[in-house]
Enzyme design. Structure first.
Site, PDB file in Angstrom:
ATOM      1  N   TYR A  52      29.660  48.439  33.446  1.00  0.00           N
ATOM      2  CA  TYR A  52      30.008  47.239  32.674  1.00  0.00           C
ATOM      3  C   TYR A  52      30.848  47.634  31.460  1.00  0.00           C
ATOM      4  O   TYR A  52      30.671  48.709  30.915  1.00  0.00           O
ATOM      5  CB  TYR A  52      28.730  46.527  32.177  1.00  0.00           C
ATOM      6  CG  TYR A  52      28.544  45.180  32.818  1.00  0.00           C
ATOM      7  CD1 TYR A  52      29.533  44.207  32.733  1.00  0.00           C
ATOM      8  CD2 TYR A  52      27.381  44.886  33.520  1.00  0.00           C
ATOM      9  CE1 TYR A  52      29.371  42.980  33.335  1.00  0.00           C
ATOM     10  CE2 TYR A  52      27.215  43.655  34.135  1.00  0.00           C
ATOM     11  CZ  TYR A  52      28.209  42.704  34.038  1.00  0.00           C
ATOM     12  OH  TYR A  52      28.056  41.501  34.627  1.00  0.00           O
ATOM     13  N   GLU A  54      32.739  44.819  29.100  1.00  0.00           N
ATOM     14  CA  GLU A  54      33.534  43.703  28.564  1.00  0.00           C
ATOM     15  C   GLU A  54      34.295  44.141  27.310  1.00  0.00           C
ATOM     16  O   GLU A  54      33.768  44.896  26.486  1.00  0.00           O
ATOM     17  CB  GLU A  54      32.635  42.515  28.197  1.00  0.00           C
ATOM     18  CG  GLU A  54      32.405  41.566  29.350  1.00  0.00           C
ATOM     19  CD  GLU A  54      31.009  41.682  29.895  1.00  0.00           C
ATOM     20  OE1 GLU A  54      30.471  42.814  29.881  1.00  0.00           O
ATOM     21  OE2 GLU A  54      30.476  40.654  30.327  1.00  0.00           O
ATOM     22  N   ASP A 197      56.193  34.406  37.832  1.00  0.00           N
ATOM     23  CA  ASP A 197      55.133  34.875  38.734  1.00  0.00           C
ATOM     24  C   ASP A 197      55.823  35.671  39.840  1.00  0.00           C
ATOM     25  O   ASP A 197      56.359  35.100  40.791  1.00  0.00           O
ATOM     26  CB  ASP A 197      54.374  33.668  39.307  1.00  0.00           C
ATOM     27  CG  ASP A 197      53.264  34.089  40.265  1.00  0.00           C
ATOM     28  OD1 ASP A 197      53.301  35.231  40.759  1.00  0.00           O
ATOM     29  OD2 ASP A 197      52.370  33.260  40.528  1.00  0.00           O
ATOM     30  N   THR A 223      50.508  39.804  41.264  1.00  0.00           N
ATOM     31  CA  THR A 223      49.371  40.362  41.981  1.00  0.00           C
ATOM     32  C   THR A 223      49.755  41.794  42.338  1.00  0.00           C
ATOM     33  O   THR A 223      50.919  42.182  42.259  1.00  0.00           O
ATOM     34  CB  THR A 223      49.041  39.546  43.247  1.00  0.00           C
ATOM     35  OG1 THR A 223      50.227  39.374  44.005  1.00  0.00           O
ATOM     36  CG2 THR A 223      48.456  38.200  42.886  1.00  0.00           C
ATOM     37  N   LYS A 226      50.690  42.962  47.202  1.00  0.00           N
ATOM     38  CA  LYS A 226      51.700  42.503  48.175  1.00  0.00           C
ATOM     39  C   LYS A 226      52.748  43.613  48.342  1.00  0.00           C
ATOM     40  O   LYS A 226      52.404  44.672  48.846  1.00  0.00           O
ATOM     41  CB  LYS A 226      52.290  41.169  47.699  1.00  0.00           C
ATOM     42  CG  LYS A 226      51.218  40.068  47.622  1.00  0.00           C
ATOM     43  CD  LYS A 226      51.792  38.729  47.234  1.00  0.00           C
ATOM     44  CE  LYS A 226      50.774  37.624  47.339  1.00  0.00           C
ATOM     45  NZ  LYS A 226      50.030  37.350  46.108  1.00  0.00           N
ATOM     46  N   ARG A 232      43.632  44.681  45.709  1.00  0.00           N
ATOM     47  CA  ARG A 232      43.704  43.258  45.379  1.00  0.00           C
ATOM     48  C   ARG A 232      43.450  43.054  43.887  1.00  0.00           C
ATOM     49  O   ARG A 232      42.573  43.683  43.296  1.00  0.00           O
ATOM     50  CB  ARG A 232      42.657  42.458  46.156  1.00  0.00           C
ATOM     51  CG  ARG A 232      42.758  42.622  47.646  1.00  0.00           C
ATOM     52  CD  ARG A 232      41.982  41.561  48.350  1.00  0.00           C
ATOM     53  NE  ARG A 232      42.742  40.336  48.329  1.00  0.00           N
ATOM     54  CZ  ARG A 232      43.737  40.066  49.172  1.00  0.00           C
ATOM     55  NH1 ARG A 232      44.083  40.930  50.090  1.00  0.00           N
ATOM     56  NH2 ARG A 232      44.382  38.926  49.095  1.00  0.00           N
TER      57      ARG A 232
HETATM   58  N1  DSN Z   1      47.994  33.561  49.165  1.00  0.00           N
HETATM   59  C1  DSN Z   1      49.145  34.273  48.652  1.00  0.00           C
HETATM   60  C2  DSN Z   1      50.262  34.283  49.624  1.00  0.00           C
HETATM   61  O1  DSN Z   1      49.973  34.372  50.793  1.00  0.00           O
HETATM   62  O2  DSN Z   1      51.412  34.239  49.238  1.00  0.00           O
HETATM   63  C3  DSN Z   1      49.529  33.737  47.353  1.00  0.00           C
HETATM   64  O3  DSN Z   1      48.415  33.643  46.565  1.00  0.00           O
END
Ligand code: DSN
Length: 418
Positions: A52, A54, A197, A223, A226, A232
């Site tokens: 933990y 925070e 984004d 994110t 990708k 993730r």
């Molecule tokens: N779910 C993601 C995508 O497939 O692009 C975006 O959050």
């Protein structure tokens, strides 16, 4: 080399193994998925999940944080270097939570937000009516033009009309280059913040194969799983010290509790990989593959939204092209060992659970070593199958070819030599 997971809980062990086999045996074309390295997996599965802490490095609400402080600081420094920014918060659990924290840091409830319509490729968290972004904020939208491109003059007109406090650019399903500079001019004109984004295109941005939003956006979110090929999660970045403080407070204690240190360490490991020359080569191949894949569908007469792709993804109007819904295509392709997702297309008349389109991406299979030739083969097989949706004899032949290809290109577990 992949080692079988062995657990005392055999029920979960079996399902993990089945999922592992599915990942090996299917051609993965979901544009937002990828395969992490063994090193990223090790960090994500480490003892750090027990801790933990925070707060932020040097300012925690718990003792014993001397090592996790080091890990979080390294993750921040690598993120800053990768994206050429001054501040990075590496704690967000996901892209949607990161966007919620950004909204909390920049806006008051009911403030006007302007984002791309969901059917045109926007994201749920950019103002969709059933997400926090549409429930707690006054969400308005802009659209793509008839060619499926952003029309900056129209976006400017829309911004002057709705007077947003926040404009969002960067999308879930847009295959063309984004002009961040033009967006920042629009945002300045209406005195709005600009959020980029870049979840989908962070890999090409790192490789300088897509312009960077760093000089233009007030806040950048990506994110990490990708085209960035990490674990993730998400990160939030800015060049503005005041905003950085607000973002930190919005992430914790605003939205989140304890940081997931195993995920932060795994993010740091993937950032390390992304700083190596092999990552740039991967991004170059990713885009070459995507163009070859997309061009093959265009040559076959498919209606590709926005024309030839400029990034790692594109979508096809399957209703016009094949007389099928996106859901039907997703189901048919699943039987052929190909994983894709149905996706709304601009001004879609079908529900988001049915859709008139499918979205295809090259990030995952490029990681497995696919080059243009393999993507051209896959495009031809998909096109053939969807033109004869009921020809099960043909489908059986295609499925065998797909499985053969997956065996020739097993999942890669190591992307850099050192
Ligand atoms: N779910 C993601 C995508 O497939 O692009 C975006 O959050």
């Amino acid at each position: 080399m992949y080692k079988k997971i062995s657990l005392r809980d055999t029920e979960i062990e079996e399902l993990i193994e089945l999922e592992n086999q599915r990942q090996e045996d299917y051609v993965e074309l979901i544009a937002s998925e990828n395969y992490v390295s063994e090193d990223v997996l090790k960090a994500a599965g480490s003892c750090l999940t027990n801790k933990y802490g925070e707060g932020y490095p040097g300012k925690r609400y718990y003792g014993g944080c001397e090592y996790v402080d080091g890990i979080e600081t390294i993750a921040q420094e690598r993120a800053k270097k990768l994206f050429d920014v001054k501040y990075a918060n590496v704690q967000p659990y996901s892209g949607s939570v990161a966007n919620a924290a950004i909204f909390l840091s920049l806006l008051k409830p009911n403030d006007v937000v302007l984002g791309l319509d969901l059917s045109c490729g926007g994201h749920l968290s950019h103002g969709y009516k059933i997400s926090f972004s549409g429930i707690f904020y006054n969400a308005t939208t802009y659209f793509l033009d008839q060619n499926g491109h952003l029309d900056y003059d129209e976006i400017e007109k829309r911004a002057l009309e709705v007077k947003p406090k926040l404009i969002i650019c960067g999308y879930s399903n847009y295959s063309q280059i984004i002009d961040f500079e033009r967006f920042s001019q629009i945002a300045k004109k209406v005195n709005a913040y600009l959020l980029a984004d870049i979840s989908h295109i962070s890999g090409p941005i790192i490789a300088k194969l897509h312009p960077s939003p760093s000089p233009y956006a007030d806040v950048i979110m990506t994110t990490t799983h990708k085209t960035l090929r990490g674990t993730r999660g998400a990160i939030i970045m800015t060049n503005n010290e005041e905003l950085a403080k607000k973002i930190d407070r919005a992430v914790f204690p605003g939205y989140q509790g304890g940081p997931l240190f195993h995920q932060i360490a795994a993010k740091a490991v993937s950032f390390y990989e992304a700083l190596q020359p092999e990552f740039i080569e991967y991004q170059k191949q990713l885009l070459v593959n995507s163009k070859a894949f997309c061009q093959t569908f265009i040559n076959k007469g498919a209606k590709v939204i926005s024309g030839l792709t400029q990034n790692h993804l594109f979508s096809i109007d399957v209703k016009t092209t094949y007389g099928l819904t996106g859901k039907q295509c997703e189901d048919i392709l699943h039987t052929l060992n190909i994983t894709i997702n149905k996706n709304s297309i601009p001004f879609d008349t079908e529900k988001p659970t049915t859709t008139s389109g499918i979205r295809l991406g090259t990030a995952a299979m490029t990681s497995r070593g696919f080059k243009e030739d393999e993507f051209i083969i896959i495009a031809n097989l998909i096109d053939k199958a969807l033109r004869e949706p009921e020809n099960l004899i043909l489908h059986n032949v295609i499925r065998k070819e797909i499985v053969k290809l997956t065996h020739m290109f097993p999942i890669v577990r190591k992307y850099i030599e050192k």
